[in-house]
Design an enzyme around this catalytic site. Structure first.
Site, PDB file in Angstrom:
ATOM      1  CG  HIS A   7      -2.066   0.950   1.108  1.00  0.00           C
ATOM      2  ND1 HIS A   7      -1.962   2.273   1.433  1.00  0.00           N
ATOM      3  CD2 HIS A   7      -3.332   0.748   0.667  1.00  0.00           C
ATOM      4  CE1 HIS A   7      -3.128   2.853   1.205  1.00  0.00           C
ATOM      5  NE2 HIS A   7      -3.978   1.961   0.736  1.00  0.00           N
ATOM      6  CG  ASP A  23      -8.495  -3.954  -2.545  1.00  0.00           C
ATOM      7  OD1 ASP A  23      -9.695  -3.757  -2.303  1.00  0.00           O
ATOM      8  OD2 ASP A  23      -7.724  -3.079  -2.978  1.00  0.00           O
TER       9      ASP A  23
HETATM   10  N1  ACO Z   1       4.182  -7.580  -4.755  1.00  0.00           N
HETATM   11  C1  ACO Z   1       5.528  -7.607  -4.912  1.00  0.00           C
HETATM   12  N2  ACO Z   1       6.322  -6.528  -4.759  1.00  0.00           N
HETATM   13  C2  ACO Z   1       5.731  -5.373  -4.455  1.00  0.00           C
HETATM   14  C3  ACO Z   1       4.339  -5.265  -4.271  1.00  0.00           C
HETATM   15  C4  ACO Z   1       3.556  -6.427  -4.442  1.00  0.00           C
HETATM   16  N3  ACO Z   1       2.221  -6.386  -4.288  1.00  0.00           N
HETATM   17  N4  ACO Z   1       4.015  -3.993  -3.971  1.00  0.00           N
HETATM   18  C5  ACO Z   1       5.176  -3.303  -3.950  1.00  0.00           C
HETATM   19  N5  ACO Z   1       6.207  -4.144  -4.246  1.00  0.00           N
HETATM   20  C6  ACO Z   1       7.640  -3.782  -4.271  1.00  0.00           C
HETATM   21  C7  ACO Z   1       7.968  -2.990  -5.536  1.00  0.00           C
HETATM   22  O1  ACO Z   1       8.406  -3.838  -6.571  1.00  0.00           O
HETATM   23  C8  ACO Z   1       9.049  -2.075  -5.044  1.00  0.00           C
HETATM   24  O2  ACO Z   1      10.233  -2.793  -4.995  1.00  0.00           O
HETATM   25  P1  ACO Z   1      11.651  -2.022  -5.256  1.00  0.00           P
HETATM   26  O3  ACO Z   1      11.793  -1.025  -4.164  1.00  0.00           O
HETATM   27  O4  ACO Z   1      12.663  -3.127  -5.196  1.00  0.00           O
HETATM   28  O5  ACO Z   1      11.524  -1.387  -6.611  1.00  0.00           O
HETATM   29  C9  ACO Z   1       8.650  -1.763  -3.601  1.00  0.00           C
HETATM   30  O6  ACO Z   1       7.856  -2.892  -3.176  1.00  0.00           O
HETATM   31  C10 ACO Z   1       7.852  -0.483  -3.440  1.00  0.00           C
HETATM   32  O7  ACO Z   1       6.759  -0.544  -4.337  1.00  0.00           O
HETATM   33  P2  ACO Z   1       6.121   0.723  -5.029  1.00  0.00           P
HETATM   34  O8  ACO Z   1       5.316   0.308  -6.224  1.00  0.00           O
HETATM   35  O9  ACO Z   1       7.178   1.768  -5.263  1.00  0.00           O
HETATM   36  O10 ACO Z   1       5.166   1.230  -3.873  1.00  0.00           O
HETATM   37  P3  ACO Z   1       3.974   2.192  -4.054  1.00  0.00           P
HETATM   38  O11 ACO Z   1       3.709   2.752  -2.709  1.00  0.00           O
HETATM   39  O12 ACO Z   1       4.197   3.142  -5.164  1.00  0.00           O
HETATM   40  O13 ACO Z   1       2.794   1.201  -4.530  1.00  0.00           O
HETATM   41  C11 ACO Z   1       0.912  -0.200  -4.578  1.00  0.00           C
HETATM   42  C12 ACO Z   1       1.747   0.787  -3.771  1.00  0.00           C
HETATM   43  C13 ACO Z   1       0.571   0.371  -5.990  1.00  0.00           C
HETATM   44  C14 ACO Z   1      -0.408  -0.447  -3.862  1.00  0.00           C
HETATM   45  C15 ACO Z   1       1.716  -1.504  -4.751  1.00  0.00           C
HETATM   46  O14 ACO Z   1       2.048  -2.038  -3.481  1.00  0.00           O
HETATM   47  C16 ACO Z   1       0.973  -2.555  -5.575  1.00  0.00           C
HETATM   48  O15 ACO Z   1       1.031  -2.514  -6.823  1.00  0.00           O
HETATM   49  N6  ACO Z   1       0.251  -3.520  -4.903  1.00  0.00           N
HETATM   50  C17 ACO Z   1      -0.552  -4.479  -5.578  1.00  0.00           C
HETATM   51  C18 ACO Z   1      -1.853  -3.838  -6.023  1.00  0.00           C
HETATM   52  C19 ACO Z   1      -2.812  -3.622  -4.862  1.00  0.00           C
HETATM   53  O16 ACO Z   1      -3.041  -4.492  -4.039  1.00  0.00           O
HETATM   54  N7  ACO Z   1      -3.412  -2.425  -4.844  1.00  0.00           N
HETATM   55  C20 ACO Z   1      -4.420  -2.063  -3.832  1.00  0.00           C
HETATM   56  C21 ACO Z   1      -4.047  -0.852  -3.089  1.00  0.00           C
HETATM   57  S1  ACO Z   1      -5.217  -0.603  -1.810  1.00  0.00           S
HETATM   58  C22 ACO Z   1      -6.454   0.232  -2.511  1.00  0.00           C
HETATM   59  O17 ACO Z   1      -6.411   0.813  -3.554  1.00  0.00           O
HETATM   60  C23 ACO Z   1      -7.730   0.197  -1.767  1.00  0.00           C
END
Ligand code: ACO
Length: 428
Positions: A306, A363
């Site tokens: 998140h 979610d």
């Molecule tokens: N699985 C694996 N790796 C992940 C995940 C995941 N679900 N989420 C983040 N990471 C990793 C990224 O690859 C990144 O790694 P790095 O630092 O080596 O590059 C690091 O964790 C940080 O991730 P970011 O994408 O930069 O974090 P951000 O805060 O921008 O993204 C997000 C948050 C979009 C929710 C992300 O965690 C994601 O895509 N999750 C899956 C989708 C999801 O469940 N979304 C629901 C959000 S809740 C809502 O909307 C109600």
């Protein structure tokens, strides 16, 4: 305003910027004069360090896993209140008295029908249209039906538009579902609660009345509460940005719905359930964990991570318990729930997820519950939109009432070509 200032030196010139205090949470540096003082902008893609507004609605401490609406913890609201109470709280700032709540419920109930002409709008869509496509169109079209509540400068019209949106969203959502399965639309019934009425409009058919089970109604109501608001997330910021130009509330909420649709936001519960079904059995989990950790593989564990929570999402805790209750009540033995629980345990103990502070979000379990209740996956984001409507309208109202409100207009770091002369096509 804090006693402290932040001092910034640019090109040898030093200027102070006021540091502002909230009631709780990080302070913010007021950089409104930065461009005038320095000729520079701040650079913050994704707004990870930018407070776009003042708000008194919702507070999140992502590190501690805290979510408060008007000061009340989400866990208490989900366990002890109702969605109608939470709607009143978000809109008005305080929990309602018994009379206030009864009046509010009566008002919302009286607005649940949609203009009959709106039903013809649905028939313009293909039967296989995604219900979110229908929601975007139909909610935007409301502005063409309710002209008497589109003057954003009139607080009474804003209030009526807010009530209309909260009241009509279940009807519009249920109609989107009915249209996609080829069943007749079901009109709302005023003797049912907001949530029971929605379930009936979705699942009842003329040949057989649907009697909502109290456990299912309670679970659905909790899901609505858990999704009601979440401060300045992408869709709420979209609603505020659309509204900042003075656009009418129906158009603004349609913009919010469009933003919510994406898989990184509201579409994640659909994506999470699809992923759990694809994993299928517990023995396949390690393979998917490895893929999630592989930088060359675009796969992410949906329902994990998140932007704000770097701890367990407090909504996920309630959601996990609700999933258990619903599956037990319905006698559903869905292997997907076992996969979800095991995946959660494995990920929570894996150094990759620990280091990156990736925890289950709201979610992760909601799809399991919604699927057990009988909703197809395409409806999941629609339900999120239904519940989030109150947050959107409360935030939109707060923005319009804020004297500091301006049209939203981010700036950019331009990296395209510098000025050059046009060359006619025969010379290129
Ligand atoms: N699985 C694996 N790796 C992940 C995940 C995941 N679900 N989420 C983040 N990471 C990793 C990224 O690859 C990144 O790694 P790095 O630092 O080596 O590059 C690091 O964790 C940080 O991730 P970011 O994408 O930069 O974090 P951000 O805060 O921008 O993204 C997000 C948050 C979009 C929710 C992300 O965690 C994601 O895509 N999750 C899956 C989708 C999801 O469940 N979304 C629901 C959000 S809740 C809502 O909307 C109600």
């Amino acid at each position: 305003m804090s006693d402290n200032n932040a001092t910034l030196t640019v090109g040898g010139a030093t200027k102070d910027y006021a540091v502002m205090d909230g009631s709780v949470g990080p302070q913010v540096i007021d950089v409104r004069k930065l461009y005038a003082n320095t000729g520079m902008f701040t650079y913050d893609p994704g707004f990870t360090s930018t407070a776009s507004c003042e708000s008194g609605l919702t507070y999140i401490d992502g590190d501690e896993g805290v979510l408060l609406h008007r000061g009340y913890p989400i866990g208490q609201l989900a366990e002890e209140s109702s969605f109608m109470e939470v709607c009143y709280l978000l809109l008005n700032g305080e929990l309602p008295s018994k009379t206030e709540l009864d009046d509010f419920i009566t008002t919302i109930t009286r607005h649940t029908m949609v203009h009959e002409q709106l039903t013809t709008f649905y028939r313009g869509f293909r039967r296989d249209a995604h219900p979110m496509a229908i929601m975007c169109g139909v909610v935007g079209a409301l502005s063409a039906f309710y002209h008497d509540s589109t003057d954003i400068n009139d607080p009474l019209q804003r209030k009526i538009a807010s009530h209309r949106l909260i009241a009509k969203m279940p009807t519009i959502a249920a109609m989107a579902y009915k249209y996609s399965v080829g069943q007749p639309f079901v009109y709302p019934r005023n003797d049912l609660s907001y949530t029971a009425n929605f379930l009936r409009m979705t699942f009842s058919v003329p040949a057989e009345e649907y009697i909502p089970d109290p456990v299912i109604v309670d679970a659905m109501d909790k899901i609505f509460i858990l999704h009601a608001d979440h401060e300045q997330n992408a869709s709420t910021s979209t609603v505020r940005l659309a509204g900042s130009s003075g656009a009418n509330p129906f158009a603004c909420i349609a913009a919010g719905i469009a933003c919510l649709w994406g898989p990184a936001h509201g579409g994640a519960n659909e994506a999470a359930l699809n992923m759990l079904r694809e994993i299928g059995t517990v023995d396949k989990i390690p393979e998917y964990i490895a893929r999630a950790k592989n930088k060359d593989d675009p796969f992410r564990l949906m329902g994990f991570g998140h932007r704000v929570y770097k701890n367990y999402d407090p909504r996920a805790t309630v959601m996990q318990k609700t999933a258990k209750d619903v599956l037990e009540k319905l006698g559903v033995n869905d292997p997907v729930f076992d996969v979800a629980k095991e995946l959660e345990q494995i990920a929570l103990n894996d150094p990759y997820f620990i280091e990156k502070k990736l925890y289950p979000n709201v979610d992760f379990y909601s799809g399991v519950i919604l699927s057990a209740i009988g909703f197809p996956t395409e409806m999941f984001t629609v339900l999120f939109a239904l519940a989030r409507t109150v947050g959107w309208v409360a935030q939109w109202n707060e923005m319009i009432s804020d004297p500091a409100q301006k049209i939203g207009r981010p700036r950019q770091l331009y990296t395209g070509p510098t000025q050059r002369d046009y060359v006619s096509v025969d010379k290129r």
